[in-house]
Design a protein around this motif. Sequence first.
Motif, PDB file in Angstrom:
ATOM      1  N   LEU A 522     -60.309  30.291 -25.195  1.00 18.11           N
ATOM      2  CA  LEU A 522     -60.657  29.150 -24.101  1.00 18.11           C
ATOM      3  C   LEU A 522     -59.768  29.559 -23.054  1.00 18.11           C
ATOM      4  CD1 LEU A 522     -59.462  26.792 -26.801  1.00 18.11           C
ATOM      5  CD2 LEU A 522     -61.608  26.777 -25.560  1.00 18.11           C
ATOM      6  N   VAL A 523     -58.213  30.190 -23.196  1.00 16.54           N
ATOM      7  CA  VAL A 523     -57.898  31.002 -21.966  1.00 16.54           C
ATOM      8  C   VAL A 523     -58.740  31.725 -21.214  1.00 16.54           C
ATOM      9  CG1 VAL A 523     -55.786  32.217 -21.077  1.00 16.54           C
ATOM     10  CG2 VAL A 523     -55.346  30.723 -22.981  1.00 16.54           C
ATOM     11  N   TRP A 525     -61.856  31.775 -20.647  1.00 17.36           N
ATOM     12  CA  TRP A 525     -63.192  31.054 -19.739  1.00 17.36           C
ATOM     13  C   TRP A 525     -62.647  30.173 -18.511  1.00 17.36           C
ATOM     14  CZ3 TRP A 525     -67.871  31.788 -19.523  1.00 17.36           C
ATOM     15  CH2 TRP A 525     -68.686  32.578 -20.602  1.00 17.36           C
ATOM     16  N   TRP A 526     -61.196  29.429 -18.482  1.00 21.45           N
ATOM     17  CA  TRP A 526     -60.324  28.257 -18.282  1.00 21.45           C
ATOM     18  C   TRP A 526     -60.199  29.679 -16.354  1.00 21.45           C
ATOM     19  CZ3 TRP A 526     -59.329  23.186 -18.003  1.00 21.45           C
ATOM     20  CH2 TRP A 526     -59.078  22.621 -16.579  1.00 21.45           C
ATOM     21  N   PHE A 527     -58.971  30.440 -16.921  1.00 24.38           N
ATOM     22  CA  PHE A 527     -59.377  32.163 -15.958  1.00 24.38           C
ATOM     23  C   PHE A 527     -60.449  32.379 -14.889  1.00 24.38           C
ATOM     24  CE2 PHE A 527     -55.247  29.681 -17.148  1.00 24.38           C
ATOM     25  CZ  PHE A 527     -54.539  29.398 -16.988  1.00 24.38           C
TER      26      PHE A 527
END
Length: 574
Positions: A522-523, A525-527
Amino acid sequence: MVKKSSQLPSTSEQILERSTKGATFLMMGQLFTKVVTFILNNLLIRFLSPRIFGITAFLEFIQGTVLFFSRDAIRLSTLRISDSGNGILDDDDEEEYQETHYKSRVLQTAVNFAHIPFWIGFPLSIGLIAWQYRNINAYFITLPFFTWSIFLIWLSIIVELLSEPFFIVNQFMLNYAARSRFESIAVTTGCIVNFIVVYAVQQSRYPMEIVTSDIDKEGIAILAFALGKLAHSITLLVCYYWDYLRNFKPKKLFSTRLTKIKVHENNELKKGYSKNTSYFFQNDILQHFKKVYFQLCFKHLLTEGDKLIINSLCTVEEQGIYALLSNYGSLLTRLLFAPIEESLRLFLARLLSSHNPKNLKLSIGVLVNLTRFYIYLSLMIIVFGPANSSFLLQFLIGSKWSTTSVLDTIRVYCFYIPFLSLNGIFEAFFQSVATGDQILKHSYFMMVFSGIFLLNSWVLIEKLKLSIEGLILSNIINMVLRILYCGVFLNKFHRELFTDSSFFFNFKDFKTVIIAGSTICLVDWWFIGYVKNLQQFFVNVLFAMGLLALILVKERQTIQSFMNKRALSNSKDV
Protein backbone atom coordinates in the motif's frame (compact mmCIF):
# COMPACT_ATOMS: atom_id res chain seq x y z
CA MET A 1 34.25 -50.67 -7.12
CA VAL A 2 31.34 -48.99 -8.88
CA LYS A 3 31.60 -45.25 -9.33
CA LYS A 4 29.17 -43.06 -7.50
CA SER A 5 27.59 -41.87 -10.75
CA SER A 6 26.53 -45.42 -11.60
CA GLN A 7 25.11 -46.34 -8.19
CA LEU A 8 21.45 -46.51 -7.36
CA PRO A 9 20.46 -44.57 -4.21
CA SER A 10 18.86 -47.00 -1.81
CA THR A 11 18.14 -45.35 1.55
CA SER A 12 15.68 -42.52 2.17
CA GLU A 13 18.57 -40.30 3.33
CA GLN A 14 20.53 -40.95 0.13
CA ILE A 15 17.50 -40.23 -2.04
CA LEU A 16 16.76 -36.98 -0.17
CA GLU A 17 20.41 -35.92 -0.36
CA ARG A 18 20.66 -36.62 -4.09
CA SER A 19 17.34 -34.91 -4.74
CA THR A 20 18.43 -31.82 -2.81
CA LYS A 21 21.70 -31.69 -4.70
CA GLY A 22 19.77 -32.51 -7.88
CA ALA A 23 17.56 -29.47 -7.48
CA THR A 24 20.74 -27.39 -7.22
CA PHE A 25 22.22 -29.01 -10.33
CA LEU A 26 19.01 -28.43 -12.28
CA MET A 27 18.82 -24.81 -11.11
CA MET A 28 22.42 -24.16 -12.11
CA GLY A 29 21.86 -25.86 -15.45
CA GLN A 30 18.69 -23.85 -16.01
CA LEU A 31 20.49 -20.66 -14.98
CA PHE A 32 23.35 -21.29 -17.39
CA THR A 33 21.12 -22.16 -20.34
CA LYS A 34 18.74 -19.28 -19.62
CA VAL A 35 21.61 -16.81 -19.44
CA VAL A 36 22.82 -18.04 -22.83
CA THR A 37 19.35 -18.00 -24.39
CA PHE A 38 18.60 -14.71 -22.65
CA ILE A 39 21.60 -13.00 -24.25
CA LEU A 40 21.09 -14.48 -27.70
CA ASN A 41 17.32 -13.93 -27.69
CA ASN A 42 17.78 -10.29 -26.72
CA LEU A 43 20.09 -9.92 -29.69
CA LEU A 44 17.59 -11.71 -31.94
CA ILE A 45 14.69 -9.52 -30.75
CA ARG A 46 16.44 -6.56 -32.32
CA PHE A 47 16.59 -8.37 -35.67
CA LEU A 48 13.20 -10.09 -35.76
CA SER A 49 9.58 -8.93 -35.69
CA PRO A 50 6.82 -10.15 -33.33
CA ARG A 51 5.41 -12.09 -36.30
CA ILE A 52 8.52 -14.30 -36.52
CA PHE A 53 8.48 -14.90 -32.76
CA GLY A 54 4.86 -15.93 -33.13
CA ILE A 55 5.50 -18.63 -35.73
CA THR A 56 8.63 -19.96 -33.97
CA ALA A 57 6.60 -20.19 -30.75
CA PHE A 58 4.03 -22.18 -32.70
CA LEU A 59 6.69 -24.56 -34.08
CA GLU A 60 8.13 -24.98 -30.59
CA PHE A 61 4.64 -25.78 -29.36
CA ILE A 62 4.30 -28.56 -31.97
CA GLN A 63 7.66 -30.05 -30.95
CA GLY A 64 6.87 -29.79 -27.24
CA THR A 65 3.44 -31.37 -27.70
CA VAL A 66 4.80 -34.43 -29.55
CA LEU A 67 7.60 -34.91 -27.01
CA PHE A 68 5.22 -34.52 -24.08
CA PHE A 69 2.69 -37.08 -25.31
CA SER A 70 5.46 -39.46 -26.30
CA ARG A 71 7.63 -39.57 -23.20
CA ASP A 72 6.32 -37.82 -20.05
CA ALA A 73 4.05 -40.67 -18.90
CA ILE A 74 6.95 -43.12 -19.29
CA ARG A 75 9.28 -40.83 -17.36
CA LEU A 76 6.85 -40.75 -14.45
CA SER A 77 5.96 -44.44 -14.54
CA THR A 78 9.52 -45.83 -14.67
CA LEU A 79 10.34 -44.09 -11.38
CA ARG A 80 8.02 -46.58 -9.67
CA ILE A 81 10.01 -49.62 -10.79
CA SER A 82 11.05 -51.61 -7.72
CA ASP A 83 12.82 -54.93 -8.30
CA SER A 84 13.24 -55.83 -4.66
CA GLY A 85 9.55 -55.66 -3.85
CA ASN A 86 10.45 -54.08 -0.52
CA GLY A 87 10.89 -50.45 -1.53
CA ILE A 88 13.63 -48.50 0.18
CA LEU A 89 16.14 -50.55 2.14
CA ASP A 90 18.18 -49.84 5.25
CA ASP A 91 21.91 -49.10 5.10
CA ASP A 92 22.74 -52.66 6.14
CA ASP A 93 20.98 -53.97 3.05
CA GLU A 94 22.52 -51.47 0.64
CA GLU A 95 25.35 -53.68 -0.61
CA GLU A 96 23.01 -56.60 -1.33
CA TYR A 97 20.53 -54.20 -2.89
CA GLN A 98 23.14 -52.77 -5.27
CA GLU A 99 24.40 -56.22 -6.27
CA THR A 100 20.91 -57.52 -6.98
CA HIS A 101 19.92 -54.53 -9.05
CA TYR A 102 23.03 -54.27 -11.15
CA LYS A 103 23.06 -57.97 -12.04
CA SER A 104 19.37 -58.32 -12.80
CA ARG A 105 16.50 -56.29 -14.03
CA VAL A 106 15.93 -52.74 -12.82
CA LEU A 107 17.89 -50.76 -15.39
CA GLN A 108 16.90 -53.11 -18.22
CA THR A 109 13.24 -52.79 -17.22
CA ALA A 110 13.59 -49.01 -17.40
CA VAL A 111 15.34 -49.17 -20.78
CA ASN A 112 12.62 -51.44 -22.19
CA PHE A 113 9.98 -48.89 -21.23
CA ALA A 114 12.13 -46.14 -22.77
CA HIS A 115 11.49 -47.64 -26.23
CA ILE A 116 7.79 -46.78 -25.98
CA PRO A 117 8.23 -43.01 -26.50
CA PHE A 118 9.72 -43.61 -29.96
CA TRP A 119 6.87 -45.93 -30.94
CA ILE A 120 4.36 -43.27 -29.88
CA GLY A 121 6.27 -40.25 -31.15
CA PHE A 122 7.03 -41.42 -34.70
CA PRO A 123 3.42 -41.72 -35.96
CA LEU A 124 2.18 -38.91 -33.69
CA SER A 125 4.73 -36.43 -35.05
CA ILE A 126 3.80 -37.21 -38.65
CA GLY A 127 0.07 -36.91 -37.97
CA LEU A 128 0.25 -33.71 -35.90
CA ILE A 129 2.66 -31.90 -38.22
CA ALA A 130 0.65 -32.86 -41.32
CA TRP A 131 -2.56 -31.65 -39.67
CA GLN A 132 -1.07 -28.35 -38.50
CA TYR A 133 0.63 -27.75 -41.86
CA ARG A 134 -2.76 -27.85 -43.56
CA ASN A 135 -4.25 -25.32 -41.15
CA ILE A 136 -1.37 -22.89 -40.76
CA ASN A 137 -1.53 -19.30 -42.00
CA ALA A 138 -1.05 -19.22 -45.80
CA TYR A 139 1.52 -16.43 -45.45
CA PHE A 140 4.02 -18.70 -43.74
CA ILE A 141 3.61 -21.55 -46.24
CA THR A 142 4.72 -19.18 -49.02
CA LEU A 143 7.91 -18.24 -47.16
CA PRO A 144 11.17 -19.62 -48.56
CA PHE A 145 12.49 -22.71 -46.75
CA PHE A 146 9.33 -23.08 -44.64
CA THR A 147 8.71 -26.68 -45.75
CA TRP A 148 12.33 -27.49 -44.98
CA SER A 149 11.90 -25.90 -41.55
CA ILE A 150 8.92 -28.14 -40.81
CA PHE A 151 10.92 -31.20 -41.89
CA LEU A 152 13.85 -30.22 -39.64
CA ILE A 153 11.49 -29.78 -36.67
CA TRP A 154 10.15 -33.30 -37.29
CA LEU A 155 13.70 -34.67 -37.58
CA SER A 156 14.70 -33.00 -34.31
CA ILE A 157 11.77 -34.72 -32.57
CA ILE A 158 12.87 -38.16 -33.82
CA VAL A 159 16.51 -37.60 -32.85
CA GLU A 160 15.57 -36.42 -29.36
CA LEU A 161 13.37 -39.49 -28.80
CA LEU A 162 16.37 -41.70 -29.64
CA SER A 163 18.15 -40.37 -26.53
CA GLU A 164 15.26 -41.36 -24.25
CA PRO A 165 16.72 -44.72 -23.03
CA PHE A 166 19.83 -42.93 -21.78
CA PHE A 167 17.77 -40.19 -20.15
CA ILE A 168 15.54 -42.73 -18.36
CA VAL A 169 18.55 -44.55 -16.91
CA ASN A 170 20.15 -41.35 -15.61
CA GLN A 171 16.81 -40.16 -14.23
CA PHE A 172 16.21 -43.45 -12.40
CA MET A 173 19.69 -43.31 -10.86
CA LEU A 174 19.17 -39.61 -9.97
CA ASN A 175 22.26 -38.60 -11.98
CA TYR A 176 21.31 -34.94 -12.05
CA ALA A 177 24.83 -33.65 -12.73
CA ALA A 178 25.18 -35.54 -16.03
CA ARG A 179 21.72 -34.56 -17.19
CA SER A 180 22.20 -30.89 -16.32
CA ARG A 181 25.57 -30.81 -18.06
CA PHE A 182 24.30 -32.45 -21.26
CA GLU A 183 21.18 -30.30 -21.48
CA SER A 184 23.24 -27.14 -20.96
CA ILE A 185 25.59 -28.10 -23.79
CA ALA A 186 22.69 -28.97 -26.09
CA VAL A 187 20.71 -25.79 -25.42
CA THR A 188 23.80 -23.63 -25.88
CA THR A 189 24.65 -25.33 -29.17
CA GLY A 190 21.11 -24.87 -30.49
CA CYS A 191 21.01 -21.18 -29.53
CA ILE A 192 24.38 -20.48 -31.12
CA VAL A 193 23.39 -22.17 -34.39
CA ASN A 194 20.12 -20.21 -34.45
CA PHE A 195 21.83 -16.88 -33.80
CA ILE A 196 24.68 -17.42 -36.27
CA VAL A 197 22.30 -18.09 -39.17
CA VAL A 198 20.05 -15.09 -38.38
CA TYR A 199 22.98 -12.74 -37.80
CA ALA A 200 24.74 -13.83 -40.99
CA VAL A 201 21.60 -13.16 -43.03
CA GLN A 202 21.05 -9.75 -41.41
CA GLN A 203 24.62 -8.82 -42.25
CA SER A 204 23.96 -9.84 -45.89
CA ARG A 205 26.65 -12.49 -45.95
CA TYR A 206 24.53 -14.71 -48.14
CA PRO A 207 24.55 -14.24 -51.92
CA MET A 208 22.00 -11.68 -53.09
CA GLU A 209 20.19 -14.21 -55.28
CA ILE A 210 19.29 -16.16 -52.10
CA VAL A 211 18.33 -13.23 -49.87
CA THR A 212 16.61 -10.45 -51.82
CA SER A 213 13.83 -9.20 -49.52
CA ASP A 214 12.46 -9.12 -45.99
CA ILE A 215 10.27 -12.11 -46.87
CA ASP A 216 13.37 -14.15 -47.70
CA LYS A 217 14.96 -13.07 -44.42
CA GLU A 218 11.85 -14.12 -42.49
CA GLY A 219 11.93 -17.52 -44.17
CA ILE A 220 15.59 -18.00 -43.28
CA ALA A 221 14.91 -16.82 -39.71
CA ILE A 222 12.39 -19.65 -39.32
CA LEU A 223 14.88 -22.06 -40.93
CA ALA A 224 17.52 -20.89 -38.43
CA PHE A 225 15.16 -21.70 -35.57
CA ALA A 226 14.59 -25.23 -36.96
CA LEU A 227 18.34 -25.76 -37.46
CA GLY A 228 18.90 -24.71 -33.84
CA LYS A 229 16.35 -27.28 -32.63
CA LEU A 230 17.97 -30.02 -34.70
CA ALA A 231 21.43 -29.07 -33.41
CA HIS A 232 20.07 -29.25 -29.86
CA SER A 233 18.66 -32.77 -30.38
CA ILE A 234 21.79 -34.12 -32.08
CA THR A 235 24.06 -32.68 -29.38
CA LEU A 236 21.91 -34.19 -26.63
CA LEU A 237 21.96 -37.63 -28.25
CA VAL A 238 25.74 -37.51 -28.79
CA CYS A 239 26.37 -36.48 -25.16
CA TYR A 240 24.17 -39.22 -23.73
CA TYR A 241 25.65 -41.88 -26.02
CA TRP A 242 29.17 -40.81 -25.13
CA ASP A 243 28.24 -41.12 -21.44
CA TYR A 244 26.79 -44.59 -22.12
CA LEU A 245 29.98 -45.78 -23.83
CA ARG A 246 32.10 -44.40 -21.00
CA ASN A 247 30.17 -45.31 -17.84
CA PHE A 248 27.63 -48.02 -18.62
CA LYS A 249 28.62 -50.21 -21.56
CA PRO A 250 31.96 -51.41 -20.04
CA LYS A 251 30.07 -52.64 -16.94
CA LYS A 252 27.29 -54.22 -19.07
CA LEU A 253 24.64 -52.77 -16.79
CA PHE A 254 21.96 -52.86 -19.50
CA SER A 255 21.38 -53.31 -23.20
CA THR A 256 20.01 -50.48 -25.32
CA ARG A 257 17.93 -52.99 -27.28
CA LEU A 258 14.55 -54.32 -26.18
CA THR A 259 15.47 -57.32 -24.01
CA LYS A 260 13.38 -60.01 -22.33
CA ILE A 261 13.62 -60.18 -18.54
CA LYS A 262 13.36 -63.50 -16.74
CA VAL A 263 10.91 -63.86 -13.86
CA HIS A 264 12.47 -63.65 -10.41
CA GLU A 265 11.10 -66.39 -8.14
CA ASN A 266 10.99 -64.30 -4.96
CA ASN A 267 9.41 -61.28 -6.51
CA GLU A 268 7.48 -61.46 -9.76
CA LEU A 269 5.71 -64.70 -8.75
CA LYS A 270 3.93 -62.59 -6.14
CA LYS A 271 2.81 -60.20 -8.88
CA GLY A 272 1.05 -62.85 -10.95
CA TYR A 273 3.83 -64.01 -13.28
CA SER A 274 4.34 -67.72 -14.00
CA LYS A 275 7.58 -69.45 -13.10
CA ASN A 276 10.24 -69.87 -15.82
CA THR A 277 8.69 -67.19 -18.03
CA SER A 278 9.96 -63.81 -19.20
CA TYR A 279 8.56 -60.44 -20.10
CA PHE A 280 9.51 -57.18 -21.82
CA PHE A 281 7.45 -54.81 -19.66
CA GLN A 282 6.75 -55.11 -15.94
CA ASN A 283 2.97 -55.47 -15.77
CA ASP A 284 2.17 -53.20 -12.81
CA ILE A 285 4.29 -50.39 -14.29
CA LEU A 286 2.63 -50.87 -17.68
CA GLN A 287 -0.84 -50.58 -16.15
CA HIS A 288 0.22 -47.48 -14.23
CA PHE A 289 1.61 -45.97 -17.44
CA LYS A 290 -1.75 -46.38 -19.20
CA LYS A 291 -3.60 -44.55 -16.43
CA VAL A 292 -0.97 -41.82 -16.12
CA TYR A 293 -0.94 -41.30 -19.89
CA PHE A 294 -4.67 -40.65 -19.96
CA GLN A 295 -4.35 -38.16 -17.10
CA LEU A 296 -1.39 -36.36 -18.66
CA CYS A 297 -3.32 -35.82 -21.89
CA PHE A 298 -5.75 -33.53 -20.08
CA LYS A 299 -2.99 -31.99 -17.99
CA HIS A 300 -1.15 -31.01 -21.15
CA LEU A 301 -4.31 -29.60 -22.68
CA LEU A 302 -4.65 -27.36 -19.62
CA THR A 303 -0.94 -26.55 -19.31
CA GLU A 304 -0.45 -25.79 -23.00
CA GLY A 305 -4.05 -24.80 -23.67
CA ASP A 306 -3.08 -21.14 -23.68
CA LYS A 307 -1.07 -21.76 -26.86
CA LEU A 308 -4.01 -23.54 -28.49
CA ILE A 309 -6.32 -20.67 -27.56
CA ILE A 310 -3.97 -17.92 -28.65
CA ASN A 311 -3.32 -19.67 -31.98
CA SER A 312 -7.08 -19.74 -32.59
CA LEU A 313 -8.33 -16.43 -31.16
CA CYS A 314 -5.39 -14.03 -31.38
CA THR A 315 -3.39 -12.45 -34.19
CA VAL A 316 0.14 -13.56 -35.09
CA GLU A 317 1.50 -10.36 -33.51
CA GLU A 318 -0.34 -11.14 -30.25
CA GLN A 319 1.09 -14.66 -30.40
CA GLY A 320 4.57 -13.14 -30.55
CA ILE A 321 3.81 -10.85 -27.60
CA TYR A 322 2.54 -13.78 -25.53
CA ALA A 323 5.63 -15.81 -26.47
CA LEU A 324 7.79 -12.96 -25.17
CA LEU A 325 5.69 -12.77 -21.99
CA SER A 326 6.01 -16.51 -21.42
CA ASN A 327 9.79 -16.29 -21.80
CA TYR A 328 10.38 -13.28 -19.56
CA GLY A 329 7.34 -13.44 -17.28
CA SER A 330 7.95 -17.07 -16.32
CA LEU A 331 11.73 -16.72 -16.05
CA LEU A 332 11.61 -17.20 -12.26
CA THR A 333 9.30 -20.20 -12.72
CA ARG A 334 11.68 -21.93 -15.12
CA LEU A 335 14.86 -21.05 -13.24
CA LEU A 336 13.70 -21.86 -9.71
CA PHE A 337 10.28 -23.48 -9.49
CA ALA A 338 10.59 -25.97 -12.38
CA PRO A 339 13.84 -27.60 -11.09
CA ILE A 340 12.38 -27.85 -7.58
CA GLU A 341 9.15 -29.36 -8.91
CA GLU A 342 10.99 -31.93 -10.99
CA SER A 343 13.39 -32.86 -8.19
CA LEU A 344 10.40 -33.24 -5.83
CA ARG A 345 8.64 -35.54 -8.29
CA LEU A 346 11.72 -37.74 -8.73
CA PHE A 347 12.43 -37.76 -4.99
CA LEU A 348 8.88 -38.77 -4.06
CA ALA A 349 8.54 -41.41 -6.76
CA ARG A 350 11.75 -43.13 -5.66
CA LEU A 351 11.10 -42.68 -1.94
CA LEU A 352 7.51 -43.94 -2.09
CA SER A 353 8.00 -46.98 -4.31
CA SER A 354 6.62 -48.70 -1.19
CA HIS A 355 4.26 -46.89 1.20
CA ASN A 356 6.50 -47.09 4.26
CA PRO A 357 5.00 -44.86 7.05
CA LYS A 358 8.40 -43.33 7.84
CA ASN A 359 8.97 -42.39 4.21
CA LEU A 360 5.42 -41.04 3.87
CA LYS A 361 5.94 -38.72 6.84
CA LEU A 362 9.28 -37.61 5.43
CA SER A 363 7.60 -36.77 2.11
CA ILE A 364 4.93 -34.68 3.87
CA GLY A 365 7.63 -32.81 5.82
CA VAL A 366 9.50 -31.97 2.61
CA LEU A 367 6.28 -30.78 0.95
CA VAL A 368 5.32 -28.58 3.91
CA ASN A 369 8.71 -26.82 3.90
CA LEU A 370 8.56 -26.34 0.13
CA THR A 371 5.03 -24.94 0.32
CA ARG A 372 6.07 -22.44 2.99
CA PHE A 373 8.97 -21.33 0.79
CA TYR A 374 6.62 -20.97 -2.20
CA ILE A 375 4.13 -18.91 -0.21
CA TYR A 376 6.82 -16.49 0.93
CA LEU A 377 8.22 -16.15 -2.58
CA SER A 378 4.74 -15.73 -4.05
CA LEU A 379 4.09 -12.90 -1.61
CA MET A 380 7.28 -11.17 -2.79
CA ILE A 381 6.20 -11.56 -6.43
CA ILE A 382 2.70 -10.19 -5.85
CA VAL A 383 3.93 -7.23 -3.79
CA PHE A 384 6.82 -6.16 -6.04
CA GLY A 385 6.22 -7.80 -9.44
CA PRO A 386 3.46 -5.61 -10.94
CA ALA A 387 5.18 -2.36 -9.89
CA ASN A 388 8.66 -3.22 -11.17
CA SER A 389 8.24 -5.72 -14.04
CA SER A 390 7.51 -3.27 -16.86
CA PHE A 391 10.42 -1.03 -15.82
CA LEU A 392 12.85 -3.96 -15.95
CA LEU A 393 11.45 -5.37 -19.20
CA GLN A 394 11.75 -2.14 -21.15
CA PHE A 395 15.56 -2.41 -21.00
CA LEU A 396 15.44 -5.88 -22.58
CA ILE A 397 13.29 -5.30 -25.66
CA GLY A 398 14.08 -3.36 -28.82
CA SER A 399 12.23 -0.69 -30.76
CA LYS A 400 10.13 -3.20 -32.73
CA TRP A 401 8.26 -4.04 -29.51
CA SER A 402 7.83 -0.49 -28.18
CA THR A 403 4.36 -0.04 -29.71
CA THR A 404 2.96 -3.30 -28.31
CA SER A 405 1.06 -3.83 -25.05
CA VAL A 406 3.70 -6.16 -23.60
CA LEU A 407 4.79 -3.70 -20.86
CA ASP A 408 1.24 -3.46 -19.54
CA THR A 409 0.43 -7.15 -19.89
CA ILE A 410 3.45 -8.39 -17.93
CA ARG A 411 2.04 -6.72 -14.82
CA VAL A 412 -1.01 -8.99 -15.05
CA TYR A 413 1.24 -11.99 -15.75
CA CYS A 414 2.97 -11.47 -12.38
CA PHE A 415 -0.25 -12.53 -10.59
CA TYR A 416 -0.31 -15.78 -12.58
CA ILE A 417 3.17 -16.98 -11.58
CA PRO A 418 2.38 -17.86 -7.90
CA PHE A 419 -0.62 -19.98 -8.90
CA LEU A 420 1.40 -21.75 -11.60
CA SER A 421 4.22 -22.52 -9.16
CA LEU A 422 2.09 -23.76 -6.24
CA ASN A 423 0.10 -26.01 -8.55
CA GLY A 424 3.37 -27.52 -9.75
CA ILE A 425 4.46 -28.95 -6.40
CA PHE A 426 0.93 -30.01 -5.41
CA GLU A 427 0.49 -31.99 -8.62
CA ALA A 428 4.02 -33.41 -8.31
CA PHE A 429 3.07 -34.83 -4.90
CA PHE A 430 -0.27 -36.11 -6.14
CA GLN A 431 1.26 -37.93 -9.12
CA SER A 432 3.90 -39.53 -6.89
CA VAL A 433 1.63 -40.93 -4.17
CA ALA A 434 -1.73 -41.44 -5.91
CA THR A 435 -2.85 -44.90 -7.00
CA GLY A 436 -3.77 -45.67 -10.59
CA ASP A 437 -7.49 -45.36 -9.81
CA GLN A 438 -6.98 -42.00 -8.09
CA ILE A 439 -5.04 -40.74 -11.11
CA LEU A 440 -7.84 -41.94 -13.39
CA LYS A 441 -10.40 -40.07 -11.27
CA HIS A 442 -8.22 -36.98 -11.47
CA SER A 443 -8.28 -37.31 -15.26
CA TYR A 444 -12.08 -36.98 -15.30
CA PHE A 445 -11.85 -33.79 -13.28
CA MET A 446 -9.18 -32.53 -15.68
CA MET A 447 -11.71 -33.01 -18.49
CA VAL A 448 -14.12 -30.74 -16.63
CA PHE A 449 -11.36 -28.20 -15.95
CA SER A 450 -10.48 -28.23 -19.66
CA GLY A 451 -14.05 -27.33 -20.55
CA ILE A 452 -14.14 -24.53 -17.98
CA PHE A 453 -10.82 -23.18 -19.26
CA LEU A 454 -11.97 -23.15 -22.89
CA LEU A 455 -15.25 -21.47 -21.96
CA ASN A 456 -13.53 -18.82 -19.84
CA SER A 457 -11.00 -18.13 -22.59
CA TRP A 458 -13.73 -17.74 -25.22
CA VAL A 459 -15.75 -15.37 -23.03
CA LEU A 460 -12.80 -13.25 -21.88
CA ILE A 461 -10.99 -13.06 -25.23
CA GLU A 462 -13.74 -13.23 -27.85
CA LYS A 463 -16.66 -11.59 -26.03
CA LEU A 464 -15.05 -9.21 -23.54
CA LYS A 465 -12.11 -8.41 -25.87
CA LEU A 466 -9.50 -8.74 -23.12
CA SER A 467 -6.98 -10.31 -25.51
CA ILE A 468 -3.87 -11.67 -23.72
CA GLU A 469 -5.05 -10.39 -20.32
CA GLY A 470 -8.16 -12.54 -20.74
CA LEU A 471 -6.02 -15.59 -21.45
CA ILE A 472 -3.95 -14.95 -18.32
CA LEU A 473 -7.12 -14.63 -16.20
CA SER A 474 -8.41 -17.93 -17.66
CA ASN A 475 -5.13 -19.58 -16.71
CA ILE A 476 -5.38 -18.26 -13.15
CA ILE A 477 -8.92 -19.69 -12.77
CA ASN A 478 -7.65 -22.99 -14.20
CA MET A 479 -4.76 -23.13 -11.71
CA VAL A 480 -7.05 -22.33 -8.76
CA LEU A 481 -9.28 -25.30 -9.64
CA ARG A 482 -6.31 -27.65 -9.96
CA ILE A 483 -4.79 -26.42 -6.68
CA LEU A 484 -8.10 -26.96 -4.87
CA TYR A 485 -8.40 -30.53 -6.17
CA CYS A 486 -4.87 -31.51 -5.16
CA GLY A 487 -5.25 -29.57 -1.90
CA VAL A 488 -8.26 -31.68 -0.89
CA PHE A 489 -6.28 -34.84 -1.71
CA LEU A 490 -3.27 -33.60 0.28
CA ASN A 491 -5.42 -32.74 3.30
CA LYS A 492 -7.02 -36.20 3.32
CA PHE A 493 -3.61 -37.85 2.92
CA HIS A 494 -2.22 -35.76 5.79
CA ARG A 495 -5.13 -36.64 8.10
CA GLU A 496 -4.59 -40.36 7.55
CA LEU A 497 -0.91 -40.05 8.51
CA PHE A 498 -1.16 -37.62 11.44
CA THR A 499 -4.48 -38.59 13.07
CA ASP A 500 -6.94 -36.05 11.73
CA SER A 501 -4.43 -33.18 11.62
CA SER A 502 -5.07 -30.85 8.69
CA PHE A 503 -2.31 -30.21 6.16
CA PHE A 504 -3.22 -26.52 6.10
CA PHE A 505 -2.63 -26.09 9.85
CA ASN A 506 1.07 -25.97 8.94
CA PHE A 507 0.49 -22.53 7.40
CA LYS A 508 -1.56 -20.75 10.06
CA ASP A 509 1.32 -18.53 11.25
CA PHE A 510 1.66 -16.29 8.19
CA LYS A 511 -0.33 -13.41 9.70
CA THR A 512 2.65 -11.18 10.55
CA VAL A 513 4.33 -11.52 7.15
CA ILE A 514 1.07 -10.99 5.23
CA ILE A 515 0.28 -7.81 7.21
CA ALA A 516 3.82 -6.51 6.63
CA GLY A 517 3.66 -7.32 2.93
CA SER A 518 0.25 -5.67 2.53
CA THR A 519 1.47 -2.54 4.35
CA ILE A 520 4.58 -2.28 2.15
CA CYS A 521 2.43 -2.79 -0.94
CA LEU A 522 0.00 0.00 0.00
CA VAL A 523 2.79 2.44 0.90
CA ASP A 524 4.64 1.60 -2.31
CA TRP A 525 1.56 2.16 -4.48
CA TRP A 526 0.58 5.35 -2.66
CA PHE A 527 3.94 7.11 -2.97
CA ILE A 528 5.46 5.49 -6.11
CA GLY A 529 2.98 3.40 -8.12
CA TYR A 530 4.53 1.91 -11.26
CA VAL A 531 8.31 2.27 -11.15
CA LYS A 532 9.59 4.68 -13.81
CA ASN A 533 13.23 5.38 -12.88
CA LEU A 534 16.21 3.90 -11.06
CA GLN A 535 15.59 5.91 -7.88
CA GLN A 536 12.09 4.45 -7.48
CA PHE A 537 13.43 0.99 -8.30
CA PHE A 538 16.09 1.34 -5.60
CA VAL A 539 13.39 2.22 -3.04
CA ASN A 540 11.52 -0.96 -4.02
CA VAL A 541 14.72 -2.97 -3.58
CA LEU A 542 15.03 -1.62 -0.02
CA PHE A 543 11.39 -2.52 0.68
CA ALA A 544 12.01 -6.05 -0.66
CA MET A 545 15.12 -6.47 1.49
CA GLY A 546 13.14 -5.41 4.55
CA LEU A 547 10.37 -7.94 3.88
CA LEU A 548 12.94 -10.65 3.17
CA ALA A 549 14.71 -9.88 6.47
CA LEU A 550 11.41 -10.29 8.33
CA ILE A 551 10.82 -13.67 6.65
CA LEU A 552 14.33 -14.88 7.52
CA VAL A 553 13.93 -13.86 11.17
CA LYS A 554 10.56 -15.58 11.38
CA GLU A 555 11.91 -18.82 9.86
CA ARG A 556 15.30 -18.74 11.61
CA GLN A 557 14.68 -21.99 13.51
CA THR A 558 13.76 -23.91 10.37
CA ILE A 559 16.79 -22.51 8.54
CA GLN A 560 19.10 -23.36 11.45
CA SER A 561 17.73 -26.89 11.63
CA PHE A 562 18.33 -27.36 7.90
CA MET A 563 21.89 -26.02 8.16
CA ASN A 564 22.65 -28.37 11.06
CA LYS A 565 21.42 -31.36 9.07
CA ARG A 566 23.57 -30.36 6.10
CA ALA A 567 26.61 -29.95 8.33
CA LEU A 568 26.01 -33.36 9.90
CA SER A 569 25.62 -34.95 6.47
CA ASN A 570 28.87 -33.36 5.24
CA SER A 571 30.74 -34.54 8.35
CA LYS A 572 29.57 -38.11 7.70
CA ASP A 573 30.78 -37.90 4.11
CA VAL A 574 34.21 -36.85 5.36
